[in-house]
Design a protein around this motif. Structure first.
Motif, short mmCIF file in Angstrom:
data_model
loop_
_atom_site.label_atom_id
_atom_site.label_comp_id
_atom_site.label_asym_id
_atom_site.label_seq_id
_atom_site.Cartn_x
_atom_site.Cartn_y
_atom_site.Cartn_z
N PRO A 374 0.80 -1.23 0.00
CA PRO A 374 0.00 0.00 0.00
C PRO A 374 0.83 1.28 0.00
O PRO A 374 0.33 2.35 -0.40
CB PRO A 374 -0.83 -0.12 1.28
N GLU A 375 2.10 1.19 0.43
CA GLU A 375 2.94 2.38 0.50
C GLU A 375 3.85 2.53 -0.72
O GLU A 375 4.65 3.46 -0.78
CB GLU A 375 3.81 2.32 1.76
N SER A 376 3.72 1.63 -1.69
CA SER A 376 4.62 1.68 -2.84
C SER A 376 4.23 2.81 -3.80
O SER A 376 3.09 3.26 -3.82
CB SER A 376 4.56 0.34 -3.60
N PRO A 377 5.20 3.26 -4.62
CA PRO A 377 4.90 4.31 -5.61
C PRO A 377 3.80 3.91 -6.59
O PRO A 377 3.14 4.78 -7.17
CB PRO A 377 6.24 4.51 -6.33
N SER A 378 3.60 2.60 -6.79
CA SER A 378 2.60 2.14 -7.75
C SER A 378 1.20 2.08 -7.17
O SER A 378 0.22 1.87 -7.90
CB SER A 378 2.97 0.75 -8.27
N ALA A 379 1.05 2.26 -5.84
CA ALA A 379 -0.24 2.04 -5.20
C ALA A 379 -1.32 3.00 -5.70
O ALA A 379 -2.45 2.58 -5.97
CB ALA A 379 -0.08 2.14 -3.68
N ALA A 380 -0.98 4.28 -5.83
CA ALA A 380 -2.00 5.25 -6.25
C ALA A 380 -2.51 4.92 -7.65
O ALA A 380 -3.73 4.93 -7.91
CB ALA A 380 -1.42 6.66 -6.20
N GLU A 381 -1.60 4.64 -8.57
CA GLU A 381 -2.00 4.31 -9.94
C GLU A 381 -2.82 3.02 -9.96
O GLU A 381 -3.79 2.89 -10.73
CB GLU A 381 -0.75 4.16 -10.81
N ALA A 382 -2.45 2.07 -9.10
CA ALA A 382 -3.18 0.81 -9.04
C ALA A 382 -4.61 1.03 -8.55
O ALA A 382 -5.56 0.45 -9.08
CB ALA A 382 -2.45 -0.17 -8.12
N ALA A 383 -4.78 1.88 -7.53
CA ALA A 383 -6.12 2.15 -7.01
C ALA A 383 -6.99 2.80 -8.06
O ALA A 383 -8.18 2.47 -8.21
CB ALA A 383 -6.01 3.03 -5.76
N GLU A 384 -6.40 3.73 -8.83
CA GLU A 384 -7.16 4.41 -9.89
C GLU A 384 -7.60 3.42 -10.97
O GLU A 384 -8.76 3.44 -11.41
CB GLU A 384 -6.28 5.51 -10.49
N LEU A 385 -6.66 2.56 -11.40
CA LEU A 385 -6.99 1.59 -12.44
C LEU A 385 -8.03 0.59 -11.94
O LEU A 385 -8.96 0.21 -12.68
CB LEU A 385 -5.73 0.85 -12.87
N LYS A 386 -7.95 0.19 -10.70
CA LYS A 386 -8.91 -0.75 -10.13
C LYS A 386 -10.31 -0.17 -10.14
O LYS A 386 -11.30 -0.84 -10.50
CB LYS A 386 -8.49 -1.11 -8.70
N ALA A 387 -10.42 1.11 -9.76
CA ALA A 387 -11.74 1.76 -9.76
C ALA A 387 -12.32 1.80 -11.16
O ALA A 387 -13.53 1.55 -11.37
CB ALA A 387 -11.63 3.16 -9.18
N GLU A 388 -11.50 2.09 -12.16
CA GLU A 388 -11.97 2.14 -13.56
C GLU A 388 -12.49 0.78 -14.01
O GLU A 388 -13.55 0.66 -14.63
CB GLU A 388 -10.84 2.59 -14.47
N LEU A 389 -11.72 -0.25 -13.70
CA LEU A 389 -12.10 -1.60 -14.14
C LEU A 389 -13.36 -2.08 -13.43
O LEU A 389 -14.22 -2.75 -14.04
CB LEU A 389 -10.95 -2.57 -13.88
N GLU A 390 -13.47 -1.79 -12.13
CA GLU A 390 -14.66 -2.22 -11.39
C GLU A 390 -15.89 -1.52 -11.93
O GLU A 390 -16.98 -2.11 -11.99
CB GLU A 390 -14.48 -1.94 -9.91
N ALA A 391 -15.73 -0.24 -12.36
CA ALA A 391 -16.88 0.47 -12.95
C ALA A 391 -17.31 -0.19 -14.25
O ALA A 391 -18.53 -0.29 -14.54
CB ALA A 391 -16.52 1.92 -13.20
N MET A 392 -16.35 -0.68 -15.03
CA MET A 392 -16.66 -1.36 -16.29
C MET A 392 -17.36 -2.69 -16.05
O MET A 392 -18.20 -3.11 -16.84
CB MET A 392 -15.36 -1.62 -17.08
N LEU A 393 -17.03 -3.35 -14.95
CA LEU A 393 -17.58 -4.68 -14.70
C LEU A 393 -18.97 -4.63 -14.06
O LEU A 393 -19.64 -5.67 -13.96
CB LEU A 393 -16.63 -5.45 -13.75
N ARG A 394 -19.40 -3.47 -13.65
CA ARG A 394 -20.74 -3.39 -13.02
C ARG A 394 -21.86 -3.56 -14.03
O ARG A 394 -21.75 -3.18 -15.18
CB ARG A 394 -20.88 -2.03 -12.32
#
Length: 394
Positions: A374-394
């Motif tokens: 959760p503290e890695s530099p990639s975490a913020a980008e990962a959270a953003e991409l996850k939200a986008e994908l979950e919106a597509m899957l709804r």
């Protein structure tokens, strides 16, 4: 026993090199001699074969009538007096044929093994002789291989009776016990080398019926635990075993599985933990080979922290960790760098999944990334991409 009392050998025989002549050759009570001996037939008998059995080591020579008579007297002991003891005669003759003939004729019983130390052909290992005595002479070893008594065979019976009582229900030494012990010794040795050899040895134990008992005896359980522990020290041994089982030796593989059952759940759990440590150590070494020092140091540090400190793989990790620390690297910095690299790799994998319309797989990767790093530099980008994908899957 009524064997003739010992007598000192003439000085001429001492000079011929038949006996050690110095007090430095003596064996004392409490010593543990290494009974890795060469038998009269030329084969070797490893000392751990005798584990759990009292051992009567008798020094004699076919060319010395008093010691032959003492050997014969020992060989005539009734079964209740011999009990579980194994009897090892060490012939100090220079003539192998003479020693072999005498041993077979005088003490050829099932409880006897005979070794040859041709003094004129090669030096006798002085650990096998109690210098204050002329031959015949005896060492009595307990089930742990410690010398509990030394002296003349005439005086052995009280000490032997005590050793036999201490051995309890240990089976009498004989060809069946000997074959099983040698097989176990071979399997324990093979467990630290090649899986192919281990499978061969395990199959031999099956042939001897050593693996058939529904409930393992203490010796079988302890030996099986030793095999399982040695197996755990081999990287990739599970893959090797499964491949051998499928390609060449399914019966040996089944025997190996039975060994693990005999070892018991606790031994298998300990072995599983060790396998994990060994695999972690190997992964760290591979990372070091590809110059990924951060990942290597992080793995070494994790091994050292988790312990146990006396495990060989943990000791090896601690040594490598000190090398990195000597270069000015710290474990915390290495972990942070390794975590950042792993998080970046998972983010890249999630993007690849998404681009290939495998959104659910991408979300799973991103969830693990966010949970573990959760503290890695990639975490913020990962959270953003996850939200986008979950919106597509709804």
């Amino acid at each position: 026993m009524n064997a003739p009392r010992r007598r000192r050998l003439p000085a001429a025989l001492l000079l011929a090199g038949l006996l050690p002549a110095t007090a430095e050759a003596s064996m004392s009570t409490g010593d543990t001699p290494a009974l890795d001996v060469r038998l009269l037939d030329g084969t070797s008998l490893p000392s751990n074969v005798f584990a759990g059995h009292p051992v009567v080591v008798t020094f004699w020579a076919a060319g010395h009538p008093a010691s032959v008579a003492a050997l014969e007297s020992l060989a005539a002991l009734p079964p209740e007096a011999a009990g579980a003891a194994a009897f090892l005669g060490v012939a100090l003759d220079a003539d192998l044929a003479l020693a072999t003939d005498a041993a077979e004729r005088v003490a050829g019983g099932d409880a006897w093994e005979h070794a040859f130390n041709g003094r004129q052909a090669e030096p006798v290992d002085t650990r096998f002789y109690d210098a204050p005595y002329g031959i015949p002479a005896v060492w009595l070893l307990d089930g742990d291989g410690r010398v509990t008594w030394t002296g003349h065979p005439d005086d052995l019976e009280p000490a032997l009776a005590e050793a036999v009582t201490a051995a309890g229900d240990t089976p009498a030494w004989g060809p069946g016990v000997r074959a099983a012990r040698i097989a176990w010794a071979g399997v324990l040795e093979a467990a630290g080398s090649r899986p192919e050899d281990l499978l061969d040895g395990a199959e031999r134990l099956s042939e001897l019926g050593e693996l058939d008992a529904a409930t393992a005896g203490p010796d079988a359980a302890a030996n099986a635990a030793g095999v399982v522990a040695a197996l755990a020290g081999q990287p990739g041994v599970e893959r090797s075993r499964l491949k051998l089982a499928g390609d060449a030796d399914p019966s040996g593989a089944r025997a190996l599985i039975r060994l693990r059952e005999l070892a018991g759940d606790a031994a298998e759990a300990d072995a599983a933990a060790r396998r994990t440590r060994v695999d972690t150590l190997e992964a760290a070494r591979r990372a070091e080979d590809r110059n990924d020092d951060a990942a290597a140091m992080a793995s070494y540090a994790a091994l050292v922290e988790e312990g146990p400190a006396d495990a060989p793989e943990v000791i090896a990790a601690a040594e490598r960790l000190e090398v990195f620390r000597a270069k000015g690297m710290t474990a915390d910095a290495a972990r942070a760098e390794a975590d950042a690299a792993e998080a970046a790799r998972r983010l890249l994998l999630a993007r690849n999944y998404a681009e290939n319309f495998r959104e659910e797989n991408a979300v799973e990767e991103l969830e693990e990334l966010l949970e573990r790093f959760p503290e890695s530099p990639s975490a913020a980008e990962a959270a953003e991409l996850k939200a986008e994908l979950e919106a597509m899957l709804r």
